[in-house]
Motif scaffolding. Structure first.
Motif, mmCIF file in Angstrom:
data_model
loop_
_atom_site.group_PDB
_atom_site.id
_atom_site.type_symbol
_atom_site.label_atom_id
_atom_site.label_comp_id
_atom_site.label_asym_id
_atom_site.label_seq_id
_atom_site.Cartn_x
_atom_site.Cartn_y
_atom_site.Cartn_z
ATOM 1 N N ARG A 77 -46.794 -47.261 -9.158
ATOM 2 C CA ARG A 77 -46.101 -45.982 -8.976
ATOM 3 C C ARG A 77 -44.583 -46.146 -8.902
ATOM 4 O O ARG A 77 -43.850 -45.283 -9.373
ATOM 5 C CB ARG A 77 -46.615 -45.319 -7.691
ATOM 6 N N HIS A 78 -44.113 -47.260 -8.306
ATOM 7 C CA HIS A 78 -42.679 -47.365 -8.000
ATOM 8 C C HIS A 78 -41.921 -48.497 -8.679
ATOM 9 O O HIS A 78 -40.692 -48.455 -8.720
ATOM 10 C CB HIS A 78 -42.481 -47.511 -6.485
ATOM 11 N N MET A 79 -42.569 -49.531 -9.170
ATOM 12 C CA MET A 79 -41.850 -50.702 -9.680
ATOM 13 C C MET A 79 -41.742 -50.694 -11.199
ATOM 14 O O MET A 79 -42.725 -50.494 -11.907
ATOM 15 C CB MET A 79 -42.548 -51.997 -9.234
ATOM 16 N N LEU A 80 -40.540 -50.923 -11.684
ATOM 17 C CA LEU A 80 -40.277 -51.009 -13.113
ATOM 18 C C LEU A 80 -39.488 -52.283 -13.402
ATOM 19 O O LEU A 80 -38.343 -52.377 -12.966
ATOM 20 C CB LEU A 80 -39.464 -49.797 -13.595
ATOM 21 N N PRO A 81 -39.996 -53.270 -14.089
ATOM 22 C CA PRO A 81 -41.388 -53.443 -14.504
ATOM 23 C C PRO A 81 -42.263 -53.785 -13.289
ATOM 24 O O PRO A 81 -41.754 -53.961 -12.180
ATOM 25 C CB PRO A 81 -41.319 -54.622 -15.475
ATOM 26 N N LEU A 82 -43.551 -53.920 -13.528
ATOM 27 C CA LEU A 82 -44.476 -54.240 -12.436
ATOM 28 C C LEU A 82 -44.151 -55.600 -11.830
ATOM 29 O O LEU A 82 -43.803 -56.542 -12.543
ATOM 30 C CB LEU A 82 -45.925 -54.246 -12.940
ATOM 31 N N VAL A 112 -36.203 -56.018 -11.460
ATOM 32 C CA VAL A 112 -37.171 -55.007 -11.019
ATOM 33 C C VAL A 112 -36.403 -53.876 -10.336
ATOM 34 O O VAL A 112 -35.548 -54.114 -9.485
ATOM 35 C CB VAL A 112 -38.209 -55.608 -10.040
ATOM 36 N N VAL A 113 -36.727 -52.658 -10.726
ATOM 37 C CA VAL A 113 -36.104 -51.464 -10.162
ATOM 38 C C VAL A 113 -37.160 -50.709 -9.369
ATOM 39 O O VAL A 113 -38.285 -50.533 -9.837
ATOM 40 C CB VAL A 113 -35.538 -50.565 -11.293
ATOM 41 N N TYR A 114 -36.796 -50.262 -8.170
ATOM 42 C CA TYR A 114 -37.671 -49.425 -7.351
ATOM 43 C C TYR A 114 -37.376 -47.977 -7.715
ATOM 44 O O TYR A 114 -36.267 -47.492 -7.506
ATOM 45 C CB TYR A 114 -37.418 -49.686 -5.862
ATOM 46 N N ASP A 115 -38.362 -47.281 -8.263
ATOM 47 C CA ASP A 115 -38.209 -45.881 -8.676
ATOM 48 C C ASP A 115 -38.743 -44.999 -7.555
ATOM 49 O O ASP A 115 -39.942 -44.891 -7.351
ATOM 50 C CB ASP A 115 -38.982 -45.644 -9.971
ATOM 51 N N ASN A 116 -37.818 -44.361 -6.848
ATOM 52 C CA ASN A 116 -38.189 -43.525 -5.708
ATOM 53 C C ASN A 116 -38.375 -42.061 -6.111
ATOM 54 O O ASN A 116 -38.472 -41.200 -5.266
ATOM 55 C CB ASN A 116 -37.134 -43.654 -4.609
#
Length: 127
Positions: A77-82, A112-116
């Motif tokens: 749900r939140h990590m890009l990439p996994l 890795v980016v956390y997508d909030n």
């Protein structure tokens, strides 16, 4: 019981180790940032079932299962990439009724980016 009794090389939280007594389902960023930051560095281990001072309360078998599922769901749900990780549950007693769940996070090949949500993307780095 202290975390060092189960994992001899682990004495306290540092750049490689993080302790969480439980994962807060309402505030995933509180532990999701550790997952992302370890992945954006050299990797690390999150110990779930241990307080910040290393004291172990542990998780039941059902809590371990629910926690593993929750981490997988929140990663998607939140990590890009996994984030790549694996689990190592370790019993804290002979009856095998309580456990510490070690989440071994691998170093990522790309940031890795956390997508909030709502276009709110955050990069966490552990230093």
């Amino acid at each position: 019981m202290h975390i060092k009794e189960l994992f001899r090389d682990v004495l306290f939280e540092n750049l490689d180790f993080e302790f969480k007594s439980r994962l807060d389902k309402e505030k995933t960023i509180n532990w999701g940032k550790s997952l992302a930051a370890f992945a954006n560095g050299d990797g690390g281990i999150i110990f779930i079932g241990a307080d910040n001072d290393g004291t172990i309360g542990g998780l039941t078998y059902d809590e371990v299962d629910r926690t593993k599922l929750f981490i997988h769901q929140e990663n998607e749900r939140h990590m890009l990439p996994l984030v790549k990780f694996n689990f190592q549950p370790k019993s804290i007693d002979e009856t095998q009724k309580r456990f510490v769940l070690a989440v071994k996070v691998e170093s990522a090949e790309e940031m890795v980016v956390y997508d909030n949500g709502d276009y709110n993307k955050i990069v966490f780095i552990r230093k």
